[in-house]
Write an enzyme that holds these catalytic residues in place. Structure first.
Site, short mmCIF file in Angstrom:
data_model
loop_
_atom_site.label_atom_id
_atom_site.label_comp_id
_atom_site.label_asym_id
_atom_site.label_seq_id
_atom_site.Cartn_x
_atom_site.Cartn_y
_atom_site.Cartn_z
N ALA A 1 -9.38 24.29 -4.46
CA ALA A 1 -9.27 23.41 -3.30
C ALA A 1 -10.63 23.14 -2.67
O ALA A 1 -10.79 22.17 -1.91
CB ALA A 1 -8.33 24.03 -2.26
N CYS B 1 10.65 -11.38 2.98
CA CYS B 1 11.18 -10.09 2.52
C CYS B 1 12.59 -10.25 1.96
O CYS B 1 13.46 -10.82 2.62
CB CYS B 1 11.18 -9.09 3.68
SG CYS B 1 12.02 -7.54 3.31
N CYS C 1 15.19 -8.25 4.35
CA CYS C 1 15.39 -8.53 5.77
C CYS C 1 16.73 -9.22 6.00
O CYS C 1 17.24 -9.97 5.15
CB CYS C 1 14.25 -9.39 6.31
SG CYS C 1 12.84 -8.42 6.89
N ASP D 1 20.60 -5.89 -7.49
CA ASP D 1 20.64 -7.11 -8.30
C ASP D 1 19.98 -6.92 -9.66
O ASP D 1 20.21 -7.71 -10.58
CB ASP D 1 19.92 -8.25 -7.54
CG ASP D 1 20.58 -8.55 -6.20
OD1 ASP D 1 21.83 -8.62 -6.16
OD2 ASP D 1 19.86 -8.71 -5.20
N HIS E 1 11.99 -4.67 9.94
CA HIS E 1 11.09 -4.60 8.79
C HIS E 1 9.93 -3.63 9.01
O HIS E 1 9.38 -3.07 8.05
CB HIS E 1 10.55 -6.01 8.50
CG HIS E 1 9.70 -6.12 7.28
ND1 HIS E 1 10.22 -6.17 6.00
CD2 HIS E 1 8.34 -6.19 7.14
CE1 HIS E 1 9.23 -6.28 5.13
NE2 HIS E 1 8.08 -6.29 5.79
N ASN F 1 11.89 5.92 -2.34
CA ASN F 1 10.48 5.83 -2.69
C ASN F 1 9.79 5.10 -1.54
O ASN F 1 10.10 3.96 -1.25
CB ASN F 1 10.26 5.04 -3.98
CG ASN F 1 10.84 5.74 -5.19
OD1 ASN F 1 10.76 6.96 -5.29
ND2 ASN F 1 11.42 5.00 -6.10
N SER G 1 7.63 -1.60 -4.04
CA SER G 1 7.06 -2.94 -3.91
C SER G 1 7.44 -3.63 -2.61
O SER G 1 6.90 -4.68 -2.28
CB SER G 1 7.50 -3.82 -5.09
OG SER G 1 8.91 -3.91 -5.13
N HIS H 1 10.02 -2.77 3.46
CA HIS H 1 11.20 -2.71 4.32
C HIS H 1 11.86 -1.33 4.18
O HIS H 1 11.99 -0.82 3.06
CB HIS H 1 12.20 -3.79 3.94
CG HIS H 1 13.28 -4.00 4.95
ND1 HIS H 1 13.26 -5.04 5.86
CD2 HIS H 1 14.41 -3.30 5.22
CE1 HIS H 1 14.34 -4.96 6.64
NE2 HIS H 1 15.05 -3.90 6.26
N HIS I 1 14.07 1.28 3.18
CA HIS I 1 15.24 1.30 2.30
C HIS I 1 15.16 2.44 1.30
O HIS I 1 14.10 3.01 1.06
CB HIS I 1 15.39 -0.03 1.55
CG HIS I 1 14.39 -0.21 0.43
ND1 HIS I 1 13.05 -0.51 0.66
CD2 HIS I 1 14.53 -0.11 -0.92
CE1 HIS I 1 12.43 -0.61 -0.50
NE2 HIS I 1 13.30 -0.36 -1.48
N GLN J 1 17.67 4.13 -2.34
CA GLN J 1 18.55 3.72 -3.42
C GLN J 1 19.59 4.80 -3.71
O GLN J 1 19.40 5.97 -3.36
CB GLN J 1 17.75 3.41 -4.69
CG GLN J 1 16.77 2.26 -4.55
CD GLN J 1 16.11 1.91 -5.86
OE1 GLN J 1 16.77 1.59 -6.85
NE2 GLN J 1 14.79 1.96 -5.88
N GLN K 1 0.47 21.97 -11.94
CA GLN K 1 -0.59 22.78 -11.34
C GLN K 1 -0.91 22.24 -9.96
O GLN K 1 -0.85 21.04 -9.73
CB GLN K 1 -1.85 22.75 -12.22
CG GLN K 1 -3.02 23.58 -11.74
CD GLN K 1 -3.95 22.83 -10.80
OE1 GLN K 1 -4.00 21.60 -10.78
NE2 GLN K 1 -4.69 23.58 -9.99
#
Length: 341
Positions: free
Chosen positions: A29, A52, A55, A78, A114, A154, A162, A165, A167, A169, A324
């Site tokens: 470190a 977006c 939105c 989609d 947003h 994510n 990408s 907004h 969100h 999944q 690691q």
């Protein structure tokens, strides 16, 4: 008192949930960094973005129009990774094995604003998201063709997201994913040996040691796991054993919301940026088998290492040998703990 050897010398730590090891190298470190640094996006986001896809009231990439939603909004992806009506097929050769896979993928918009993220949403708004997670887990899991429901998020471009907004999944499928198979087997083995939940016993020990705890309330604990791979990896774990999130009552759901709020706010303060991560809930499969060995939990895997611009890469030895890390779990926990106090 912390074990000095664990803070100064290279060693391996065992993850009893997966049966795998991580190499810890605390002395590294201190090394200087001359590698790639990520760009920091300091641009403030508007509450509504006409371009977006997520939105309220906008058309998505696939052409469908979002309703004028005011709270949480869920729709089928989609461009889903899993197809619900694909044919059943298999190849059973010794070195070429194939099995068809079906499933349903959904997108869940946490908030119509947003500019928001979980870190700056209220506890009450986060609770609405959790309630929808519960509903979707129960609804998808009740389908005969679905045996596992994976809820995840994510956050941040560095994690491949990408769209900023707020969100997440939900991917649900017939076969159990690799990580779930490992955790299912190891939790079952521990329960059969001790007649107690692996994570329930683990939480008791962590509360006694007080070395990696970041936050706790009546029903949950937030900690950096002893076996963490990512520099600021964390887990939210119910103090009492629950197989899945649908077992939470309203009070527990509020307590869980508080944990998510406290943790994500601390993340944003750590390097003064909108902290990127992948988070996911691991819980019992939805097929009609006994799951008394399961203890659900939520993990956060953030990629940042030293600052908002320095990322932890999983390359070289990590790809060909084993995971690691340099910053110890105890050091990371203290840094996050200090931000919450």
């Amino acid at each position: 008192m912390l074990n000095t050897d664990l803070q100064e010398y290279s060693h391996r730590r065992y993850n009893p949930l997966t049966g795998e090891w991580v190499l810890v190298s605390p002395h590294r470190a201190k090394r200087p960094w001359q590698g790639q640094e990520e760009e920091i996006n300091t641009q403030s986001l508007p509450s509504y973005d006409k371009d977006c896809y997520l939105c309220s009231g906008n058309s998505r990439a696939g052409g469908k129009k979002n309703p004028d939603y005011q709270d949480v909004f869920v729709f089928e992806n989609d461009f889903a990774a899993l197809q619900n009506e694909s044919p059943s097929f298999a190849i059973e050769e010794e070195l070429f094995k194939v099995k068809s896979e079906t499933g349903i993928c959904k997108v869940i918009c946490f908030n119509p604003d947003h500019s928001k993220s979980l870190a700056n949403m209220s506890v009450e708004a986060i609770e609405k998201v959790i309630k929808v997670w519960q509903e979707e887990y129960q609804k998808l899991g009740a389908l005969p063709e679905i045996n596992y429901v994976q809820i995840f998020e994510n956050k941040g471009a560095v994690m491949g997201c990408s769209n900023p907004h707020p969100h997440g999944q939900i991917w649900s499928q017939f076969h159990l994913p690799n990580e779930i198979l490992k955790k299912d087997n190891n939790q079952r083995h521990y329960f059969s040996k001790h007649s107690t939940s692996l994570l329930e016993d683990y939480v008791i020990l962590e509360l006694e040691k007080k070395e990696r705890i970041i936050f706790q309330n009546e029903h949950f604990v937030v900690l950096v796991p002893f076996w963490a791979i990512w520099p600021f990896e964390t887990m939210i774990i119910p103090k009492k054993r629950q197989s899945s999130i649908i077992e939470m009552n309203p009070n527990e759901r509020i307590a869980y919301s508080e944990c998510i709020s406290v943790l994500t706010r601390a993340y944003d303060q750590l390097f003064n940026c909108s902290f990127p991560y992948s988070s996911g809930i691991h819980q019992a499969p939805t097929h009609n088998l006994d799951h008394t060995h399961w203890h659900w939990h939520m993990s956060f895997y953030p990629p940042l290492l030293r600052s908002a611009t320095v990322k932890k890469f999983m390359v070289g030895y990590e790809m060909f040998g084993m995971p690691q890390r340099d910053v110890t779990a105890e050091t990371a926990a203290k840094m996050l703990y200090d931000l919450i106090q």
